[in-house]
Design a protein around this motif. Structure first.
Motif, short mmCIF file in Angstrom:
data_model
loop_
_atom_site.label_atom_id
_atom_site.label_comp_id
_atom_site.label_asym_id
_atom_site.label_seq_id
_atom_site.Cartn_x
_atom_site.Cartn_y
_atom_site.Cartn_z
N LEU A 1 -32.09 -12.23 25.01
CA LEU A 1 -32.25 -10.92 25.64
C LEU A 1 -30.88 -10.35 26.00
CD1 LEU A 1 -35.30 -11.61 27.98
CD2 LEU A 1 -35.30 -10.53 25.72
N GLN A 2 -30.03 -11.19 26.57
CA GLN A 2 -28.69 -10.74 26.94
C GLN A 2 -27.89 -10.34 25.70
OE1 GLN A 2 -27.74 -14.28 29.12
NE2 GLN A 2 -28.07 -13.27 31.09
N ALA A 3 -28.05 -11.08 24.62
CA ALA A 3 -27.35 -10.75 23.37
C ALA A 3 -27.83 -9.42 22.81
CB ALA A 3 -27.54 -11.87 22.34
N PHE A 4 -29.14 -9.18 22.84
CA PHE A 4 -29.65 -7.90 22.36
C PHE A 4 -29.06 -6.75 23.16
CE2 PHE A 4 -33.77 -10.27 21.20
CZ PHE A 4 -33.31 -10.58 19.94
N GLU A 5 -29.03 -6.91 24.45
CA GLU A 5 -28.55 -5.83 25.32
C GLU A 5 -27.05 -5.61 25.22
OE1 GLU A 5 -30.07 -6.37 29.27
OE2 GLU A 5 -32.14 -6.10 28.61
N SER A 6 -26.31 -6.66 24.94
CA SER A 6 -24.86 -6.54 24.83
C SER A 6 -24.41 -6.24 23.40
CB SER A 6 -24.17 -7.81 25.33
OG SER A 6 -24.43 -8.88 24.44
N GLY A 7 -25.29 -6.48 22.43
CA GLY A 7 -24.94 -6.24 21.03
C GLY A 7 -24.05 -7.30 20.44
N VAL A 8 -24.00 -8.47 21.08
CA VAL A 8 -23.18 -9.59 20.60
C VAL A 8 -24.13 -10.68 20.11
CG1 VAL A 8 -21.46 -11.32 21.21
CG2 VAL A 8 -21.35 -9.03 22.21
N PHE A 9 -24.12 -10.90 18.80
CA PHE A 9 -25.13 -11.78 18.20
C PHE A 9 -24.59 -13.11 17.70
CE2 PHE A 9 -27.96 -8.54 18.86
CZ PHE A 9 -27.59 -7.35 18.23
N ASP A 10 -23.39 -13.51 18.10
CA ASP A 10 -22.80 -14.72 17.54
C ASP A 10 -23.50 -16.00 17.98
OD1 ASP A 10 -21.85 -14.44 20.12
OD2 ASP A 10 -19.81 -15.06 19.65
N GLN A 11 -24.30 -15.97 19.02
CA GLN A 11 -25.00 -17.18 19.49
C GLN A 11 -26.51 -17.10 19.26
OE1 GLN A 11 -23.39 -19.94 20.78
NE2 GLN A 11 -21.59 -18.83 20.08
N MET A 12 -26.95 -16.21 18.37
CA MET A 12 -28.37 -16.03 18.12
C MET A 12 -28.91 -17.14 17.23
SD MET A 12 -29.31 -13.38 19.79
CE MET A 12 -30.81 -12.79 19.08
N LEU B 1 -32.03 -0.80 25.34
CA LEU B 1 -32.91 -1.90 25.76
C LEU B 1 -32.70 -2.21 27.25
CD1 LEU B 1 -32.38 -4.28 22.72
CD2 LEU B 1 -34.30 -2.73 23.09
N ARG B 2 -31.44 -2.33 27.64
CA ARG B 2 -31.13 -2.65 29.04
C ARG B 2 -31.63 -1.56 29.98
NH1 ARG B 2 -27.52 -0.80 32.23
NH2 ARG B 2 -26.20 0.02 30.55
N GLU B 3 -31.37 -0.33 29.64
CA GLU B 3 -31.80 0.78 30.51
C GLU B 3 -33.32 0.83 30.63
OE1 GLU B 3 -29.89 4.20 28.78
OE2 GLU B 3 -28.01 3.79 29.86
N ARG B 4 -34.02 0.58 29.54
CA ARG B 4 -35.49 0.60 29.58
C ARG B 4 -36.00 -0.55 30.45
NH1 ARG B 4 -40.05 3.03 30.13
NH2 ARG B 4 -41.74 2.05 29.00
N ARG B 5 -35.42 -1.75 30.27
CA ARG B 5 -35.84 -2.91 31.07
C ARG B 5 -35.62 -2.63 32.55
NH1 ARG B 5 -32.74 -6.36 33.42
NH2 ARG B 5 -30.96 -6.09 32.04
N GLU B 6 -34.46 -2.11 32.88
CA GLU B 6 -34.15 -1.81 34.28
C GLU B 6 -35.07 -0.72 34.83
OE1 GLU B 6 -29.96 -0.97 34.11
OE2 GLU B 6 -29.44 -3.10 34.25
N ALA B 7 -35.37 0.29 34.02
CA ALA B 7 -36.28 1.36 34.45
C ALA B 7 -37.68 0.82 34.72
CB ALA B 7 -36.33 2.46 33.40
#
Length: 73
Positions: free
Chosen positions: A36-47, A11-17
């Motif tokens: 968005l940051q959680a999706f890209e980092s794979g950390v979902f504890d604050q979703m 996700l991050r690489e596609r957004r940056e591209a």
């Protein structure tokens, strides 16, 4: 969605591209920047609730022109 092995880097690489910052993507998708940051980092504890999170992820994938089903579990 599962945290372990979540392909957030794709996700991050596609957004940056595409030339978008997190804030730029937020403005185009209306998905909160922390999500968005959680999706890209794979950390979902604050979703938010899973129903919202899955909807946000689908919207983000569509914006990135990626197949949502490969990211939604």
């Amino acid at each position: 969605m599962r945290e372990n092995n979540f392909p957030g880097v794709v996700l991050r690489e596609r957004r940056e591209a595409m030339g978008f910052s997190i804030e730029g993507a937020r403005g185009r998708t209306h998905v909160p920047a922390p999500c968005l940051q959680a999706f890209e980092s794979g950390v979902f504890d604050q979703m938010p609730e899973q129903t919202y999170a899955v909807g946000f992820l689908r919207s983000y994938c569509c914006f990135l022109d990626l197949e949502p089903e490969s990211f939604v579990d």
